[in-house]
Design a protein around this motif. Structure first.
Motif, short mmCIF file in Angstrom:
data_model
loop_
_atom_site.label_atom_id
_atom_site.label_comp_id
_atom_site.label_asym_id
_atom_site.label_seq_id
_atom_site.Cartn_x
_atom_site.Cartn_y
_atom_site.Cartn_z
N HIS A 58 -74.56 -31.20 -38.31
CA HIS A 58 -74.11 -29.83 -38.56
C HIS A 58 -74.34 -29.43 -40.02
O HIS A 58 -74.84 -28.35 -40.31
N ASN A 59 -73.94 -30.31 -40.92
CA ASN A 59 -73.96 -29.94 -42.34
C ASN A 59 -75.37 -29.87 -42.92
O ASN A 59 -75.58 -29.15 -43.90
N SER A 60 -76.32 -30.54 -42.31
CA SER A 60 -77.71 -30.39 -42.81
C SER A 60 -78.20 -28.96 -42.57
O SER A 60 -78.86 -28.37 -43.43
N PHE A 61 -77.85 -28.37 -41.42
CA PHE A 61 -78.23 -26.99 -41.15
C PHE A 61 -77.45 -26.02 -42.02
O PHE A 61 -77.99 -25.04 -42.52
N ARG A 62 -76.16 -26.28 -42.19
CA ARG A 62 -75.34 -25.40 -43.02
C ARG A 62 -75.84 -25.41 -44.46
O ARG A 62 -75.92 -24.37 -45.11
N SER A 65 -78.15 -35.55 -33.37
CA SER A 65 -78.91 -34.65 -34.27
C SER A 65 -79.87 -33.77 -33.47
O SER A 65 -80.06 -32.59 -33.80
N ASP A 66 -80.44 -34.29 -32.39
CA ASP A 66 -81.34 -33.49 -31.55
C ASP A 66 -80.57 -32.43 -30.76
O ASP A 66 -81.08 -31.34 -30.53
N THR A 67 -79.35 -32.75 -30.36
CA THR A 67 -78.52 -31.76 -29.66
C THR A 67 -78.22 -30.59 -30.59
O THR A 67 -78.36 -29.42 -30.21
N VAL A 68 -77.83 -30.90 -31.83
CA VAL A 68 -77.52 -29.82 -32.79
C VAL A 68 -78.78 -29.03 -33.11
O VAL A 68 -78.75 -27.81 -33.20
N GLU A 69 -79.92 -29.71 -33.21
CA GLU A 69 -81.18 -29.00 -33.44
C GLU A 69 -81.49 -28.07 -32.27
O GLU A 69 -81.95 -26.94 -32.47
N ASP A 70 -81.20 -28.52 -31.06
CA ASP A 70 -81.39 -27.67 -29.89
C ASP A 70 -80.50 -26.43 -29.97
O ASP A 70 -80.93 -25.32 -29.67
N TRP A 71 -79.24 -26.60 -30.39
CA TRP A 71 -78.35 -25.45 -30.57
C TRP A 71 -78.90 -24.50 -31.62
O TRP A 71 -78.70 -23.29 -31.54
N MET A 72 -79.58 -25.05 -32.61
CA MET A 72 -80.14 -24.22 -33.67
C MET A 72 -81.45 -23.58 -33.25
O MET A 72 -82.11 -22.92 -34.04
N GLY A 73 -81.85 -23.77 -32.01
CA GLY A 73 -83.07 -23.14 -31.50
C GLY A 73 -84.31 -23.80 -32.06
O GLY A 73 -85.31 -23.12 -32.29
N GLY A 74 -84.25 -25.12 -32.27
CA GLY A 74 -85.41 -25.81 -32.83
C GLY A 74 -85.78 -25.26 -34.20
O GLY A 74 -86.95 -25.06 -34.49
N TYR A 75 -84.80 -24.97 -35.01
CA TYR A 75 -84.95 -24.40 -36.35
C TYR A 75 -85.34 -22.93 -36.31
O TYR A 75 -85.56 -22.32 -37.33
N GLY A 76 -85.41 -22.33 -35.13
CA GLY A 76 -85.82 -20.93 -35.04
C GLY A 76 -84.69 -19.94 -35.22
O GLY A 76 -84.91 -18.75 -35.27
N CYS A 77 -83.46 -20.43 -35.31
CA CYS A 77 -82.30 -19.54 -35.45
C CYS A 77 -81.72 -19.64 -36.85
O CYS A 77 -81.79 -20.66 -37.50
N SER A 78 -81.16 -18.56 -37.26
CA SER A 78 -80.38 -18.55 -38.51
C SER A 78 -79.16 -17.69 -38.26
O SER A 78 -78.99 -17.14 -37.18
N ALA A 79 -78.31 -17.56 -39.22
CA ALA A 79 -77.09 -16.78 -39.05
C ALA A 79 -77.39 -15.30 -38.79
O ALA A 79 -76.54 -14.58 -38.31
N LYS A 80 -78.59 -14.84 -39.10
CA LYS A 80 -78.95 -13.42 -38.93
C LYS A 80 -79.42 -13.10 -37.50
O LYS A 80 -79.46 -11.97 -37.09
#
Length: 174
Positions: free
Chosen positions: A42-46, A98-113
């Motif tokens: 989580h914190n790597s993405f944050r 870490s792969d599950t959280v990456e999946d939640w992040m849309g494979g790095y395609g998502c951001s807070a915006k």
């Protein structure tokens, strides 16, 4: 009898140094505690989005555990009614946390915006969210149409966040 014992002792004396040498050449990777894996993922993405790190909360992990154990009964995914923010994942693959959280992040395609398809990312990156807890269960999917009556194991992972994102608050009010 004495010869057998002496032979056994000699065998052990010869074998032990060989095992010790083998251990010196082999690096044993110890798996990190589950909480640490969730925190790092989580914190790597944050951090990449300039957000403050989240803290692990054992109480929220217990809320997530209770929620997922209810899902385990039917092996179906649905949102909790906890009032907290949440992320939910289910799959038959055995992904790393870490792969599950990456999946939640849309494979790095998502951001807070980004919003609609990135609700999980919004929750993970929500600026005021400060603590979270996660859990995991396995459930059995039975294929009733299959003559062989095969079963598949599905892993369900979920996290609970506090405070929730604005998106979660709006859904709770409706």
């Amino acid at each position: 009898m004495l010869k057998q014992c002496v032979g056994l002792i000699v065998l052990l004396c010869v074998t032990v140094p060989e095992i010790l040498v083998a251990e010196r050449d082999f690096k044993l990777e110890v798996e990190k505690p589950i909480e640490q894996q969730w925190l790092e993922a989580h914190n790597s993405f944050r951090k990449s989005e300039g957000r403050s790190p989240l803290q692990w909360d054992t109480g929220l992990a217990k809320v997530a555990e209770k929620w997922l154990y209810n899902l385990k009964k039917s092996c179906k995914l649905y949102n909790s009614k906890s009032g907290y923010g949440e992320t939910l994942w289910g799959d038959i693959s055995n992904l790393a946390i870490s792969d599950t959280v990456e999946d939640w992040m849309g494979g790095y395609g998502c951001s807070a915006k980004v919003t609609e398809n990135c609700a999980n990312a919004v929750q993970i990156l929500w600026p005021s969210t400060s603590r979270f807890g996660c859990s995991e269960v396995n459930c059995i999917i039975r294929n009733r149409k299959d003559e062989a009556k095969t079963t598949t194991i599905m892993t369900i992972r979920g996290c609970i966040y506090d405070p929730p994102s604005l998106r979660r608050i709006r859904r709770s009010v409706k």
